[in-house]
Design a protein around this motif. Sequence first.
Motif, short mmCIF file in Angstrom:
data_model
loop_
_atom_site.label_atom_id
_atom_site.label_comp_id
_atom_site.label_asym_id
_atom_site.label_seq_id
_atom_site.Cartn_x
_atom_site.Cartn_y
_atom_site.Cartn_z
N ARG A 23 0.82 -1.21 0.00
CA ARG A 23 0.00 0.00 0.00
C ARG A 23 0.86 1.26 0.00
O ARG A 23 0.56 2.22 -0.66
CB ARG A 23 -0.92 0.01 1.20
N ALA A 24 1.95 1.25 0.75
CA ALA A 24 2.80 2.43 0.82
C ALA A 24 3.50 2.70 -0.50
O ALA A 24 3.87 3.82 -0.81
CB ALA A 24 3.83 2.26 1.92
N ASP A 25 3.71 1.64 -1.28
CA ASP A 25 4.41 1.79 -2.56
C ASP A 25 3.48 1.94 -3.75
O ASP A 25 3.94 2.07 -4.88
CB ASP A 25 5.29 0.56 -2.82
N ASP A 26 2.17 1.90 -3.53
CA ASP A 26 1.21 1.92 -4.63
C ASP A 26 1.44 3.05 -5.61
O ASP A 26 1.19 2.89 -6.79
CB ASP A 26 -0.23 2.02 -4.11
N ASP A 27 1.87 4.19 -5.14
CA ASP A 27 1.97 5.36 -5.99
C ASP A 27 3.40 5.70 -6.35
O ASP A 27 3.73 6.85 -6.57
CB ASP A 27 1.32 6.57 -5.31
N LYS A 28 4.28 4.70 -6.42
CA LYS A 28 5.67 4.98 -6.74
C LYS A 28 6.12 4.19 -7.96
O LYS A 28 5.74 3.05 -8.14
CB LYS A 28 6.58 4.63 -5.57
N ILE A 29 6.92 4.83 -8.78
CA ILE A 29 7.61 4.17 -9.87
C ILE A 29 9.06 4.53 -9.69
O ILE A 29 9.43 5.70 -9.71
CB ILE A 29 7.12 4.66 -11.25
N GLY A 31 10.90 4.85 -7.18
CA GLY A 31 11.16 5.81 -6.13
C GLY A 31 10.53 7.18 -6.36
O GLY A 31 10.54 8.02 -5.49
N ARG A 32 10.02 7.42 -7.57
CA ARG A 32 9.37 8.71 -7.84
C ARG A 32 7.91 8.60 -7.41
O ARG A 32 7.23 7.64 -7.73
CB ARG A 32 9.45 9.05 -9.33
N SER A 33 7.42 9.58 -6.72
CA SER A 33 6.06 9.55 -6.20
C SER A 33 5.05 9.86 -7.30
O SER A 33 5.19 10.81 -8.04
CB SER A 33 5.91 10.56 -5.07
N LEU A 34 4.04 9.02 -7.37
CA LEU A 34 2.89 9.29 -8.23
C LEU A 34 1.70 9.63 -7.34
O LEU A 34 0.56 9.47 -7.72
CB LEU A 34 2.55 8.06 -9.08
N ALA A 35 2.01 10.08 -6.14
CA ALA A 35 0.96 10.35 -5.16
C ALA A 35 0.14 11.57 -5.54
O ALA A 35 -0.83 11.88 -4.87
CB ALA A 35 1.56 10.54 -3.78
N ASP A 67 4.26 9.28 -17.49
CA ASP A 67 4.62 8.26 -18.47
C ASP A 67 6.02 8.52 -19.01
O ASP A 67 6.82 7.59 -19.13
CB ASP A 67 3.59 8.25 -19.61
N ASN A 68 6.34 9.76 -19.31
CA ASN A 68 7.68 10.09 -19.81
C ASN A 68 8.74 9.79 -18.76
O ASN A 68 9.83 9.35 -19.09
CB ASN A 68 7.76 11.56 -20.24
N ALA A 69 8.42 10.00 -17.49
CA ALA A 69 9.37 9.73 -16.42
C ALA A 69 9.62 8.23 -16.26
O ALA A 69 10.70 7.82 -15.85
CB ALA A 69 8.86 10.31 -15.11
N SER A 70 8.64 7.40 -16.60
CA SER A 70 8.78 5.96 -16.40
C SER A 70 9.11 5.20 -17.69
O SER A 70 9.38 4.02 -17.64
CB SER A 70 7.51 5.38 -15.78
N LYS A 71 9.10 5.87 -18.85
CA LYS A 71 9.29 5.19 -20.13
C LYS A 71 10.58 4.39 -20.20
O LYS A 71 10.61 3.30 -20.74
CB LYS A 71 9.29 6.19 -21.29
N ILE A 81 -0.80 2.16 -13.93
CA ILE A 81 -1.04 2.52 -12.53
C ILE A 81 -2.27 3.42 -12.42
O ILE A 81 -3.10 3.24 -11.53
CB ILE A 81 0.20 3.18 -11.91
N PHE A 82 -2.41 4.37 -13.34
CA PHE A 82 -3.60 5.23 -13.35
C PHE A 82 -4.87 4.37 -13.45
O PHE A 82 -5.80 4.55 -12.69
CB PHE A 82 -3.53 6.21 -14.52
#
Length: 164
Positions: A23-29, A31-35, A67-71, A81-82
Motif C-alpha cells: 500500500r505504501a508503494d502503490d503510488d511509486k515508480i 522511487g518517484r512519487s505518483l501520489a 509516463d515520460n518519467a517511467s518510459k 497505474i492510473f
Amino acid sequence: MLSPLRHALIVAFSAAAIMSPTRADDDKIDGRSLARQYPGVSNACGVIVLDSQEAFEETISQLQEEDNASKAENADEALDIFEERFKFVSLRRDLDALEESEMELTPDIDHVYDDYLATLVNPSYMVVIGRSGYILTADITYEIVGIHGCTLNELREVEVIEKK
C-alpha cells in the motif's frame, strides 16, 4: 518432487508476491512519487468522469509527465497505474491486448491515436468531461450534454436502427 510446470508457477507467484507493491508503494515508480492526486477524476460504471475541461487537460498533462518519467524503465507503467488506481479498463489496454493476440487493428477499431486519451476512454470509446458525455467513433465524436457516466455506459446496450 514438483513437476517443472508446478515449480515454475510457484516461482512466478512467489516473485510476483515479492515484487508486488505494498500500500505504501502503490503510488511509486522507481522511487518517484505518483501520489499526485487526480482532482476531478472518478470512475462511474466503467466510464472515466472528469469534472471539467480543466481536469481533463490537467489529467492528460499528468499522464504524459508520469509516463515520460517511467518510459525508460517500463513502457506504459504510469498509464497502467492510473487505470489500476481507478479500477478502470481503458481502450488502450484493450487495444494492447488485441495487438498481443495478433489481431489486425483496423481503423474502425483503432481510431484513437493518442495513448493518453485512450487511457481515459473505455473500450466502448466513452468518456465524460464536465456535463457532457462523449462517444468517439472513427467518423465523428458524439457529445451528449447532461449525462452521467453510468447512463452513458448504458447507451452501449441500445440498439441502433438505421433509417431508410
